[in-house]
Design an enzyme around this catalytic site. Sequence first.
Site, mmCIF file in Angstrom:
data_model
loop_
_atom_site.group_PDB
_atom_site.id
_atom_site.type_symbol
_atom_site.label_atom_id
_atom_site.label_comp_id
_atom_site.label_asym_id
_atom_site.label_seq_id
_atom_site.Cartn_x
_atom_site.Cartn_y
_atom_site.Cartn_z
ATOM 1 N N LYS A 141 -21.974 -10.789 -5.820
ATOM 2 C CA LYS A 141 -22.681 -12.092 -5.819
ATOM 3 C C LYS A 141 -22.120 -13.001 -6.922
ATOM 4 C CE LYS A 141 -26.830 -10.349 -6.424
ATOM 5 N NZ LYS A 141 -26.514 -8.909 -6.415
ATOM 6 N N GLU A 190 -29.844 -12.385 -16.274
ATOM 7 C CA GLU A 190 -28.679 -11.551 -15.958
ATOM 8 C C GLU A 190 -28.053 -11.046 -17.260
ATOM 9 O OE1 GLU A 190 -27.128 -10.413 -13.004
ATOM 10 O OE2 GLU A 190 -29.075 -10.931 -12.189
ATOM 11 N N ARG A 191 -26.944 -10.313 -17.123
ATOM 12 C CA ARG A 191 -26.319 -9.684 -18.299
ATOM 13 C C ARG A 191 -25.656 -10.710 -19.208
ATOM 14 N NH1 ARG A 191 -25.130 -7.535 -13.650
ATOM 15 N NH2 ARG A 191 -25.782 -5.437 -13.126
#
Length: 473
Positions: free
Chosen positions: A154, A180-181
């Site tokens: 993604k 997210e990371r």
Amino acid sequence: MQCGKIISVRGSVVDVNFDNNLPPIYTLLRSGKNKQVSIEVLSQLDDHTVRGIALNPTQGLARGMVVETDGKELTVPVGKNILGRMFDVFGNTIDHLDPLPEGERRNIHQSPPPLSKRAVKSEIFETGIKAIDVLVPLERGGKAGLFGGAGVGKTVLLTEMIHNMVGKNKGVSMFCGIGERSREGNELYNAMKDADLLKDMVMLFGQMNEPPGARFRVGHAALTMAEYFRDDEHRDVLLLIDNIFRFIQAGMEVSGLMGQMPSRLGYQPTMGTELSELEERIAYTDAGSITSIQAVYVPADDLTDPAAVHTFSHLSASIALSRKKASEGLYPSIDLLQSNSKMATPGIIGQKHYDLAQKIRATLAQYEELKDIISMLGMEQLSVQDRNVVNRARRIERFLTQPFFATEQFSGIKGKQVSLKDALDGCERILADEFKDYPESAFYMIGSIDEIKKKEVKKDEKSPVKKEAENEK
């Protein structure tokens, strides 16, 4: 300036007592030793008590501490000077460069544009990615979702779209990272810097190590910045959200902390309205458009999960990424039969493009049905007609793979952007059996169909058997 007192702290939830003039919902309160903890009011419990969610860690807070508020909501900076910078949810720069000069700031809570101001025409938004432009065309000013589990590509697909869009359209790109990371955000920033694309881009992050309050509000902050470029500067904005599921998840955590009764699968009862408040602000108006591409993490690859179902209802195109395709090495790993777009109608993309897309879908669907027979009995048992369908489908599948600029350093293959005309031409010629004598591998990871001949020539040059034969002659 109003003052109150903290009467309880439970994780990120803080209850504050005011003697008079209770602050309204969404007001920002400040507390802590250096007033470093920001709390957003989410509900009024009684005549003197409000309950709020902290937007940063609550370490050091204690009962009896003084809380201050000037009655304002959370604001973020807007204007041309934010281009090329990276922000957190409060509008502070986090890219270790010079601080932002003082300028206009706007509330993150804005109303969606009224229906009277919305544009009614439908336009196609070209991405330069073959599989998307041919079968799942995106809408300018619309919302597209990339659905998939963990590790199916993604973020890579989003990064590729930024690369193609910023270079080609003279618009502004807005990247919003929700939960997210941190590593991905860092990599994206450096990649955009190296490609000299930062000057038309703004990044805003609320990473997974931040409290739920910050992750829950970072989407609204990004939209406020994007709306400035649309409404005041009349520019087209590409808004990329990675990941909208984390926004819903942050809302679920906030809802649980606030003591609300959960609904199905533990999601918050207000999920539909919270998602609508965010999504309805993304619109195509008379002034300009905000086109949004959102990554949607699908828990356990289950597309019937309430988070995925609610998100589906807002999208004009949904692109499903499949783990099976990724395991076969077919990137982008888009499941073409599961993906759809409301733009794929003859009135919008044209009759010729529509007929070709339907033909490709029919060929791939037939191949899907024949897979069971092939796995049990082998290709030899198929009729000649079915064998032709399988060969066409496998060539189409490989032709719709594409080398990305975002993955050049890993794959060693130079990235390619393909125009819609070339992509349609290639698919049409494959379906007409023009390339049936070429091996399937020749179609893998190429740009336009004409590259297949160059690829073959290069192979011939390297073939030692041919060289030997020529020497003997």
